[in-house]
Design an enzyme around this catalytic site. Sequence first.
Site, PDB file in Angstrom:
ATOM      1  N   GLU A   1      43.649 -15.138  69.322  1.00 13.64           N
ATOM      2  CA  GLU A   1      44.969 -14.940  68.697  1.00 13.64           C
ATOM      3  C   GLU A   1      45.088 -13.528  68.127  1.00 13.64           C
ATOM      4  OE1 GLU A   1      47.154 -16.924  69.470  1.00 13.64           O
ATOM      5  OE2 GLU A   1      45.965 -18.670  70.039  1.00 13.64           O
TER       6      GLU A   1
ATOM      7  N   ASP B   1      41.964 -13.808  76.010  1.00 16.16           N
ATOM      8  CA  ASP B   1      40.694 -14.528  76.210  1.00 16.16           C
ATOM      9  C   ASP B   1      39.515 -13.562  76.256  1.00 16.16           C
ATOM     10  OD1 ASP B   1      41.516 -17.162  76.201  1.00 16.16           O
ATOM     11  OD2 ASP B   1      41.605 -17.359  78.385  1.00 16.16           O
TER      12      ASP B   1
END
Length: 640
Positions: free
Chosen positions: A489, A552
Amino acid sequence: MNNNEISDSKIRDNFYDAVNGEWIKNAAIPSDHSSTGGFMDLVDNIDKTLMNDFEDIKSGKIKPQNNDMVEFKKLYELATDFDKREQDGAKPVQPILEKIENIKSFDDLNKQLANWTLDGLPLPFDFGIEADMKNAKYNALYASGAGTFLPDKTYYDKENPAGAKLMPVFKDMSKQLLVMAEYNEAQAKNIVDSAEEFDRLIAPNIKSAEESADFTKMYNPMSFDSLSNKVDKFDLNSYVKGLIGQIPDQVIVSEPEYFDAFNKIVNDDTFAMMKNWMLVKAINASTGLLTEEFRQVGGEFSRTLSGKKASVKKEKAAYYLASGTFDQVIGDYYGHKYFGEKAKQNVHDMVVKMINVYEKRLSKNTWLSKDTKEMAIKKLNALQIHVGYPDKINPLFDTFKVNGKDENGDLFTNIHNIGKLVIKHEFSKWNKPVDKSLWDMSANTVNAYYSPLENVIVFPAAILQAPFYSLKQSSSENFGGIGAVIAHEISHAFDNNGCQFDEDGNLNNWWTKEDHEHFDKLAQSMIKEFNGIPFAGQKVNGKLTVSENIADGGGLSCAEEAAKGEEDCNLRDFFINWAKIWRTKSTEQFKQLLLSIDVHAPSELRAQVQVKNLADFYTTFDVKPDDGMYMKPEDRVNIW
């Protein structure tokens, strides 16, 4: 399977399969699911827990702790009063269908246009309120195109076989629903055939999922007069004045091409088709509020699309309906009861630790210039952190008043009235300051998010449990789970979309030209790394998934560095838990749907591909050039 039982030789061959193969072999997808796995197991457990609690609230064993829960209880009682819903039959939806039928001209519709939207009725365009991308402290008016029957415009391409299979399913379902609402067979067929014609006029002019994934291209400010002049048949001036109280100087148009084509789509020749399209939209939107037969028939298209063998039981559907309406209230209940302040603080500390690691990595970055580095760190330090559950919930929920069983209330009317309050509240925010303390997700949601317009990261309580996070897991396992999610995030602040927003959430280029060109090359490398990977009989779209793949990659790399900073570091455990959190077994249909519309790569590839970019993966498992998991150093992508 214990981590030590997983052989390194199997990991070297196929990492995801070595960790999850045994589980995949034995896992069964429940008949009312399209997938099962790490995320879905948590969802199922939370649903079970809350459904038990709500039955106790309904029976009086648990007393509602506040007024919002009192109102929720009344709605839950109505949602689970299946006898009453059967007695009411199609009656609740018929006034809405009649309202659409009674529109004889554009003039008729224009006279009630604002109320049409407040009543939640469909239109061939959409207006809403969001933070202004160039002045993110304030809310602005946005305009976009209409939603189609099929999930994405690509399904309407002649060469797409999925669209050719799915449209007949949608049409048959819609015809059946109209017959159940007391249209005759011929009427129902004509309505649906005509509605499909109109839907096919819309499809070429809206954005695809891939186009929408380039978030900043939504920002197309235009004078309101200019937009209004593009639309012949709708009185947008009186419409917007009825919603926000005045005609604004500016509107942000997320799909300008749609409004350029609008008069070809919506005109006197297509008026009847548009009405029929609205009828089909309205009946489909209502099925979950009516009888069990309506709910079952109304779910046929969704089940075909996702490969579910059965719909959820009516009790669970009623729980989803009531808890979804009061989502922040239920999240607050869940967070306080099942998460608590101590865990909230622990995870908050972990987020701060990940931000500190990220700051060190940015300061040591070898390809960013000094000026861009300083701005990146400034943005990182301005990041707001929300963990567990909000300190306060949206005061909108205090306005939800339910006419319960004792007051002869019915489910349909209450949901309609609450929907009207929500829409009114949304439009009341125009030109007012953005409240960054409000969450877009409830605390009982198994997910997390970053908002570029607010520069805030949110980790709801529901995701903060094993296998993502547990005091029973080692620090390395926790960093391979929730640590990587947290850093994922954070990385969104610096992905291909997030990097274009500053520390205040404004669309503002803070990069030097050279740095941004270098970043774009790295992003292209990430697109190339995933693009065209065969999956579920199709291929991964690297452009659609690039922002999530960048997040990611950055998240896993950053979490690994944090794990290495702990005394009990065990990179084997770190990588294995990374693979475990992505374990998923899905229907073939669901896999193919996600490949078309989801900005995330398939879970298996999120686990499998990203580890190949990290040098420590090769040394941890002794991966050599002949092994299945080997990737040449020059092909590995490391951005953050």
